[in-house]
Design a protein around this motif. Structure first.
Motif, PDB file in Angstrom:
ATOM      1  N   GLU A  61       0.952  -1.314  -0.319  1.00 42.17           N
ATOM      2  CA  GLU A  61      -0.459  -0.408  -0.252  1.00 42.17           C
ATOM      3  C   GLU A  61       0.903   1.132   0.114  1.00 42.17           C
ATOM      4  OE1 GLU A  61      -2.732   0.131   3.301  1.00 42.17           O
ATOM      5  OE2 GLU A  61      -3.962  -1.746   2.543  1.00 42.17           O
ATOM      6  N   ALA A  62       2.097   1.359   0.724  1.00 41.25           N
ATOM      7  CA  ALA A  62       3.122   2.191   1.248  1.00 41.25           C
ATOM      8  C   ALA A  62       3.327   2.689  -0.815  1.00 41.25           C
ATOM      9  CB  ALA A  62       4.172   2.102   1.755  1.00 41.25           C
ATOM     10  N   GLU A  63       3.240   1.224  -1.271  1.00 41.94           N
ATOM     11  CA  GLU A  63       4.200   1.543  -2.258  1.00 41.94           C
ATOM     12  C   GLU A  63       3.468   2.296  -3.500  1.00 41.94           C
ATOM     13  OE1 GLU A  63       6.025  -1.881  -3.651  1.00 41.94           O
ATOM     14  OE2 GLU A  63       7.894  -1.844  -2.112  1.00 41.94           O
ATOM     15  N   LEU A  64       2.464   1.813  -3.600  1.00 44.90           N
ATOM     16  CA  LEU A  64       1.431   2.081  -4.464  1.00 44.90           C
ATOM     17  C   LEU A  64       0.684   4.048  -3.926  1.00 44.90           C
ATOM     18  CD1 LEU A  64      -1.215  -1.698  -4.186  1.00 44.90           C
ATOM     19  CD2 LEU A  64       0.129  -0.055  -6.030  1.00 44.90           C
ATOM     20  N   GLU A  65       1.165   3.952  -2.647  1.00 44.24           N
ATOM     21  CA  GLU A  65       0.725   5.241  -2.152  1.00 44.24           C
ATOM     22  C   GLU A  65       1.679   6.455  -3.266  1.00 44.24           C
ATOM     23  OE1 GLU A  65       0.423   5.853   1.851  1.00 44.24           O
ATOM     24  OE2 GLU A  65      -1.595   5.079   1.448  1.00 44.24           O
ATOM     25  N   ASP A  66       3.149   6.013  -3.138  1.00 39.08           N
ATOM     26  CA  ASP A  66       4.708   6.623  -3.526  1.00 39.08           C
ATOM     27  C   ASP A  66       4.437   6.839  -4.677  1.00 39.08           C
ATOM     28  OD1 ASP A  66       5.346   6.383  -1.160  1.00 39.08           O
ATOM     29  OD2 ASP A  66       6.548   5.027  -1.377  1.00 39.08           O
ATOM     30  N   MET A  67       3.635   5.399  -5.545  1.00 37.77           N
ATOM     31  CA  MET A  67       3.376   5.828  -7.185  1.00 37.77           C
ATOM     32  C   MET A  67       2.801   6.134  -7.276  1.00 37.77           C
ATOM     33  SD  MET A  67       4.252   1.179  -8.226  1.00 37.77           S
ATOM     34  CE  MET A  67       3.632   1.397  -9.503  1.00 37.77           C
TER      35      MET A  67
END
Length: 135
Positions: free
Chosen positions: A56-62
């Motif tokens: 989820e954190a990676e998706l938010e960053d992307m």
């Protein structure tokens, strides 16, 4: 994982037989197996929860990166109905055609369907039997 050698394992088995006794050893091993299973399940749930949080954190960053790229693109190439960064309206300074007119000579010579373009002629309709509607 724990780096237990055969000599250490043998020592543990001898201590378990002496302390627990050969009669109660199978029940103790079953109980230990249940506890180990519970620990593995809990650690699996914990691990999957952590992996979900990381995803989820990676998706938010992307998404943040994509949003910034989209804003940069929109700043460099504004749409016709939005004002440009210098305050002028793109539609006033440079009109953009929405469609390109096609000459009649091209449209008159073009076949109506893809089958006609390939040189096939359409099949005649099949007559319906008496009393039924044509499909």
């Amino acid at each position: 994982m724990f780096d237990i050698g055969w000599d250490e394992m043998l020592f543990t088995v001898i201590v378990a037989i002496v302390v627990i006794g050969p009669k109660d050893l199978p029940a103790a091993l079953r109980t230990a197996g249940r506890w180990i299973g519970k620990i593995r399940r809990v650690s699996g749930h914990f691990r999957s929860g952590i992996e979900t949080m990381i995803r989820e954190a990676e998706l938010e960053d992307m998404e943040k990166k994509w949003r910034e790229q989209n804003e940069a693109i929109m700043r460099t190439h504004p749409m016709a109905d939005e004002p440009s960064p210098d305050g002028s309206h793109l539609a006033e300074s440079e009109p953009m055609p929405m469609s390109v007119p096609i000459p009649e000579s091209v449209t008159a010579a073009a076949p109506a369907t893809a089958a006609e373009a390939a040189g096939h002629t359409p099949a005649p309709p099949i007559p319906a039997p008496d009393g039924e509607e044509a499909r």
